[in-house]
Each structure stands twice: as structure tokens, then as C-alpha cells.
Scaffold this active site. Structure first.
Site, short mmCIF file in Angstrom:
data_model
loop_
_atom_site.label_atom_id
_atom_site.label_comp_id
_atom_site.label_asym_id
_atom_site.label_seq_id
_atom_site.Cartn_x
_atom_site.Cartn_y
_atom_site.Cartn_z
CG ASP A 235 -1.99 -0.99 0.88
OD1 ASP A 235 -1.74 -2.07 1.28
OD2 ASP A 235 -3.10 -0.40 0.44
CG ASN A 245 0.33 -5.56 1.66
OD1 ASN A 245 -0.51 -5.11 0.79
ND2 ASN A 245 0.27 -7.11 1.76
#
Ligand code: MRU
Length: 345
Positions: A235, A245
């Protein structure tokens, strides 16, 4: 089929809260509705929310009554701030908003209506590029999967997490399209179950061999020597390669290192945030405890019980074998490789 797209003046997206039980779409007519859809996870996954935010900016342009360039930019900046605040961790969200703002700020001699056209074109370009980037990334990553492998995946990084095709699940898809025979273990990914609900739904349709496993079973299968590769998404990737993440990624990374299993993150370059020196600076979203106590409304315990719900964790780059991007696989030292990939040269 696209996760998010522009249709006749509004934004249409798959309602991911209903999958795998129902494939339904929602039509959004304001940027505020797009921001809400990001917050309540109608749409989720870093690249998908980046593209959604870009479409949200196009809607903001249509909604604005501004008659001058300056007034329209002010409205767009206000909309951008609301969209950026809809979820904090995935940098693709801010990236999508900022790219839209940058694009219109280079057109200061344009009329507001011309700017509205530019916004729509740019959002569609972002969506189209996302698909092409994922296909390229998938082609680079597919070489890591060998016939007979079992691959572990966490969360959902497929077509649903992007505009289409996917990142880590795109790597799996590309290897499958090349005719490789392998098996995928899908972490169910508590508490929102992106692995069992979304990734399994996608692999069902692609015809890729898989089993859903409880998140707590990853170490069991690693210890038995079954897992040959871990590939998952990101992310936000800091300048030194540390990455945020989905919650649970960090423990998978440590397990993989302990068992000598290659551990890769797959992400487009738009997920890299060179402004952050390390993962310690990445903002981590804390979501409603109801997602833990009563996932999808199924009360597991009384609602008064206490809980915490971090949506992401940060994995230090020392656990990473490589980062699969549309520009190739970046290997340690990550700082130099990421800088080259983002800035060129
Ligand atoms: O909370 P989510 O479902 O938005 O989290 C998604 C993830 O953590 C994905 O692994 C990441 O966004 C990469 S998606 C290509």
C-alpha cells in the site's frame, strides 16, 4: 470487467462488500460519494482507490459551478483534500489526486469547461495505464513461479484491488496464462477476509488451483516445506524499501525468512513514496472494532467486548527478496533501485 470506470457522467464501481455472493455495481454521482465508497471499502486495494480518487476529481469538476479557472482549482483542491482523507495508508490515493491537480494546473489558460474535459481524460488515462502497468508487472513477476510450486498470497491484490488484472495476483494470473501448473494458498486475511472472499472469487474465475487457509496456518505449511514462494502487494513503499501492506504481512515475512522462502511484494511505481525515509513514517489506518467483533454483521462476541483493528502493518525491507514493478524486479539495495525506478536514470 473493470473495478471502477466512468459511465455517462458518473462513476461506476463493483461493490466489493458483496462479493463472492453477488456481483453488483454502485453508481456514484458526487466526489463525496466516492470518498465514502473508499472509506467503507465498497472499493479497496491501493491502485483501485488511486483510480477511484482520480475519477472522484473528475466528478468534482463536473459538480463545481465555478465560472473561472481560479475558482475551479479552489473547488478541486477542496475535493482533493476530502478524497485524500478517505483512507490514510495507501499512497496511491494521494498520488491519484495530486496527478489530477498537477495536470489541470499546467492548463491555466483553459476555460472551466476545457478543464472539466481534461479531468475526465486524465482520469481515464490513469485507469487505462493501471491495467497496462499490471500486465507488465505480471509478466516480470511470472518468471518467479515454477511448475509444481505452491505460492502463498495474502489479502487481495487482483483485478478487484486494481482497475483490472492485479499486482501480486496479476503475477499469479500471468504465470497461469503462460500455462504453468502451480497451486496457490490464500490467507483468508482476517478481519475483512479479502483472501477468502475476493482472491478466491477471482481465482475461481481464472481457473487457478487454490486453497483458502486460515491466516494462522501459513507457518504450518512453510514448516512442512510446501510453500516455495510468497507474493503479495503493498500500500505504500518507503524510500528504503520498508512497506505497508494488509495486516498480517509482517508475520508472513518473518516466517518466510525463518524458512528460507523467497518473499516478494508486487506494486506499481505509484505505490512508492520517496518522501518517507522509512516505514516508521507510514500512517497506519485503525478501523472500527466492529470489523473484528462482528465481521460482515456476524456477531462472534458481544459488541461491548474490547478490540483493536489496525488495517495494515509495516514490513522492514530486510525481509524482502525483491519488489516486482512494471519496470522490472527491484532487488536490494532497495534505496538506489527505487530511486532509479521512480526518477528514471
Ligand atoms: O484494506 P484493503 O483491502 O484496501 O488492503 C489492500 C491491501 O493491503 C493490498 O495488499 C494492497 O492494497 C495492494 S492491492 C494491489
Amino acid at each position: 470487467m473493470r473495478t471502477v470506470e466512468w459511465v455517462d457522467g458518473y462513476v461506476r464501481m463493483i461493490d466489493q462488500r458483496l462479493i463472492p455472493w453477488e456481483l453488483a455495481f454502485v453508481d456514484l454521482r458526487t466526489f463525496q460519494e466516492v470518498a465514502d465508497a473508499i472509506t467503507n471499502m465498497t472499493v479497496r486495494g491501493a491502485p483501485a482507490i488511486g483510480a477511484s480518487a482520480a475519477f472522484g476529481m473528475a466528478l468534482a469538476g463536473v459538480q463545481s459551478r465555478a465560472a473561472t479557472y481560479e475558482a475551479l482549482i479552489a473547488d478541486l483542491e477542496a475535493a482533493g483534500a476530502i478524497l485524500k482523507a478517505s483512507r490514510p495508508t495507501a499512497v496511491n490515493l494521494a498520488w491519484g489526486v495530486d496527478r489530477m491537480l498537477r495536470r489541470v494546473k499546467t492548463s491555466s489558460d483553459a476555460t472551466p469547461d476545457q478543464i472539466r474535459t481534461v479531468l475526465l481524460q486524465e482520469s481515464e488515462r490513469i485507469a487505462d495505464e493501471d491495467v497496462a502497468i499490471n500486465q507488465q508487472l505480471g509478466a516480470y513477476g511470472a518468471e518467479l513461479i515454477r511448475n509444481g510450486d505452491t505460492v502463498l498470497h495474502h489479502c487481495n491484490t487482483g483485478g478487484l484491488a486494481t482497475v483490472d488484472y492485479g499486482t501480486a495476483l496479476g503475477v499469479i494470473r500471468a504465470a497461469h496464462e503462460q500455462g504453468k501448473k502451480f497451486h496457490v494458498l490464500l490467507d483468508e486475511t482476517r478481519p475483512r477476509l479479502q483472501g477468502s472472499r475476493l482472491s478466491a472469487w477471482e481465482l475461481e474465475q481464472l481457473g487457478v488451483s487454490y486453497d483458502i487457509i486460515p491466516d494462522t496456518a501459513a507457518g504450518f505449511y512453510m514448516a512442512r516445506g510446501e510453500i516455495k514462494l510468497v507474493v503479495l502487494g503493498a500500500d505504500r513503499i518507503a524510500a528504503n524499501g520498508d512497506f505497508a501492506n494488509k495486516i498480517g504481512t509482517y508475520q508472513v515475512a518473518i516466517l518466510a525468512k525463518e524458512h528460507g522462502i523467497p518473499f516478494y511484494s508486487a506494486a506499481p511505481i505509484s505505490t512508492v513514496d520517496l518522501a518517507l525515509a522509512s516505514g516508521a513514517d507510514i500512517p497506519i489506518e485503525e478501523r472500527d472494532k466492529a470489523e473484528v467483533l462482528a465481521p460482515y454483521g456476524l456477531a462472534l462476541v458481544p459488541p461491548t467486548f474490547r478490540a483493536r483493528n489496525p488495517a495494515f502493518d509495516v514490513t522492514p525491507s530486510r525481509y524482502l527478496s525483491g519488489i516486482i514493478t512494471e519496470k522490472g524486479i527491484i532487488r536490494p539495495p532497495f534505496e538506489a533501485g527505487l530511486r532509479r525506478a521512480v526518477l528514471g536514470g
